[in-house]
Write an enzyme that holds these catalytic residues in place. Structure first.
Site, PDB file in Angstrom:
ATOM      1  N   GLY A 189      -7.198  -4.352   2.056  1.00  0.00           N
ATOM      2  CA  GLY A 189      -7.142  -5.498   1.296  1.00  0.00           C
ATOM      3  C   GLY A 189      -7.310  -5.440  -0.159  1.00  0.00           C
ATOM      4  O   GLY A 189      -6.723  -4.425  -0.776  1.00  0.00           O
ATOM      5  N   ASN A 190      -7.604  -6.450  -0.987  1.00  0.00           N
ATOM      6  CA  ASN A 190      -7.641  -6.068  -2.563  1.00  0.00           C
ATOM      7  C   ASN A 190      -8.910  -7.171  -2.990  1.00  0.00           C
ATOM      8  O   ASN A 190      -9.746  -7.644  -2.242  1.00  0.00           O
ATOM      9  CB  ASN A 190      -6.256  -6.753  -3.053  1.00  0.00           C
ATOM     10  CG  ASN A 190      -6.109  -8.156  -2.673  1.00  0.00           C
ATOM     11  OD1 ASN A 190      -6.898  -8.870  -3.280  1.00  0.00           O
ATOM     12  ND2 ASN A 190      -4.843  -8.609  -2.001  1.00  0.00           N
ATOM     13  N   HIS A 191      -9.003  -6.819  -4.308  1.00  0.00           N
ATOM     14  CA  HIS A 191     -10.239  -7.364  -5.040  1.00  0.00           C
ATOM     15  C   HIS A 191     -10.264  -8.944  -5.410  1.00  0.00           C
ATOM     16  O   HIS A 191     -11.173  -9.068  -5.971  1.00  0.00           O
ATOM     17  CB  HIS A 191     -10.461  -6.453  -6.150  1.00  0.00           C
ATOM     18  CG  HIS A 191     -11.054  -5.096  -5.858  1.00  0.00           C
ATOM     19  ND1 HIS A 191     -12.116  -4.619  -5.101  1.00  0.00           N
ATOM     20  CD2 HIS A 191     -10.637  -3.872  -6.245  1.00  0.00           C
ATOM     21  CE1 HIS A 191     -12.194  -3.641  -5.090  1.00  0.00           C
ATOM     22  NE2 HIS A 191     -11.296  -2.895  -5.588  1.00  0.00           N
TER      23      HIS A 191
END
Ligand code: CTP
Length: 395
Positions: free
Chosen positions: A209-211
């Site tokens: 995923g990412n932030h």
């Protein structure tokens, strides 16, 4: 609820009619508005701040300082917070102060700071209302852009009959609702917004995923809905939510799910704004059993479909397409490249090199490029303000 997400500031001054404002607060809150009340010192003689704070679900403000400690009640922030400022009831004294710019109380200082429309609903005895000074003040306030909700005629608290009665709470309430409906330049428009990250599953417990927090996309969806648009918000997993009316939220996890959710509705949309940080890759194989520890491990990735590119390639002529680009080198070059490759009308560039911009922050610093070659750099501002700028492109 027509007023969800609308910020309404109510100024209450010292007229016997102040008690009626409790009904107005209740109607506004029931319709979803955020209501903050500022009272003048004498208003407290006529209406209980406890009732007003209970009904508004906010502390009632009176002075420049909060009671506990010497914390400042910021009239500038209050003035900026409000979408509409209604002073009801407005006494002859407050009207006179407003007209001359006197700002010796939190209420009158906030009136000077407000950028939103300011309305007054006068209430007083008939002779005070008819007095040339009051009438002059009202005429001059109208010239300054203040809207006057003219008092009604009838029996007054003094026992006299004449013009001076505060408009009924229901009447004021309906005018507030009409104001927000009329100020809906995007009414009838359908807008698709994507927001947040996508999670690409590796096994039942792990993902790539990412932030992305989703804040930018949610702020855009809210601004568009508040201007009357019918918004479909396709959101990846985020910890924020929204309660603004007019937003149909579709929660997804993966880029494939986001692709499905967006492409199943994109043809009927007038505007598409893709603010999601879609993962570019996903694991080629999903393991339905939890993967066990090993010395080394390789996950083979394959490319996700580019949702925005697909919609740019399959767009209708009347549609407006807006994309985002998050870059940390050669920013302008890459942003303009995406604008062209994805067949967009606008691209909003976030530079990772700017302090306070990008993932997780409440602020953002963006430059908006258009396909006709304009470049609009914006200063560091809250994501709500950036959203307002983006949505104003559509208005
Ligand atoms: N986007 C999308 N689908 C993807 C990837 C990106 O819809 N699979 C959208 C994003 O929501 C954003 C824009 O495309 O509006 C730009 O995304 P970005 O990831 O920066 O661009 P890429 O073209 O993927 O380029 P790169 O990752 O190489 O910078």
């Amino acid at each position: 609820m027509k007023l969800t997400g609308r910020n309404i500031l109510l100024g209450v001054t010292g007229s016997i009619a102040a008690y009626k404002v409790t009904f107005l607060v209740r109607l506004l809150v029931k319709e979803g508005a955020n209501v903050k009340v500022i009272v003048s010192t004498s208003a407290k003689e006529f209406v209980s701040p406890v009732v007003l704070s209970t009904l508004s679900k906010n502390k009632v403000l009176e002075s420049f300082y909060k009671e506990e400690g010497f914390v400042w009640n910021n009239h500038v922030d209050l003035g900026l917070w409000a979408d509409l400022f209604v002073i009801a009831p407005a006494t002859a004294n407050t009207l006179a102060k407003m007209n001359t710019g006197i700002c010796d109380s939190l209420l009158t200082a906030t009136i000077l700071s407000a950028r939103c429309p300011v309305w007054v609903a006068p209430a007083m005895d008939l002779d005070m209302y008819a007095h040339q000074s009051t009438q002059n003040n009202l005429t001059q306030l109208i010239d300054k852009g203040v809207k006057v909700l003219e008092p009604e005629s009838g029996q007054l608290a003094s026992g006299l009959e004449g013009q001076g009665r505060l408009q009924e709470p229901e009447v004021i309430f309906n005018q507030i609702k009409n104001f927000f409906t009329a100020n809906s330049p995007l009414s009838g428009k359908k807008i698709l917004v994507s927001a947040g990250p996508t999670y690409e599953r590796i096994d039942p417990v792990r993902f790539i995923g990412n932030h992305s927090s989703g804040k930018m996309g949610y702020a855009i969806a809210e601004q568009a809905a508040m201007l009357g648009a019918e918004v479909t918000l396709v959101s990846g997993p985020v910890s924020i939510t929204t309660n603004v009316a007019g937003i149909n939220k579709v929660m997804v996890q993966t880029a494939d799910e986001m692709f499905e959710a967006c492409t199943s509705v994109h043809k009927s949309m007038d505007v598409i704004i893709m603010a999601a940080a879609v993962a570019d890759f996903k694991p080629k194989h999903f393991s339905d059993k939890k993967i066990k520890k090993k010395e080394t491990m390789t996950i083979e990735l394959e490319k996700n479909k580019d949702i925005l590119k697909f919609m740019g390639a399959n767009r209708n002529n009347y549609q407006t397409l807006i994309g985002f680009a998050l870059e940390n080198d050669n920013e302008e070059f890459y942003a303009k490249g995406k604008l062209e490759k994805k067949n967009l009308d606008y691209i909003v560039l976030n530079s990772l090199n700017d302090k306070g911009a990008g993932f997780g922050h409440n602020t953002n610093k963006v430059t908006i490029y258009s396909k006709v070659g304009t470049r609009m750099p914006l200063p560091l501002m809250s994501k709500q303000e950036v959203a307002r700028e983006i949505v104003s492109l559509l208005v």
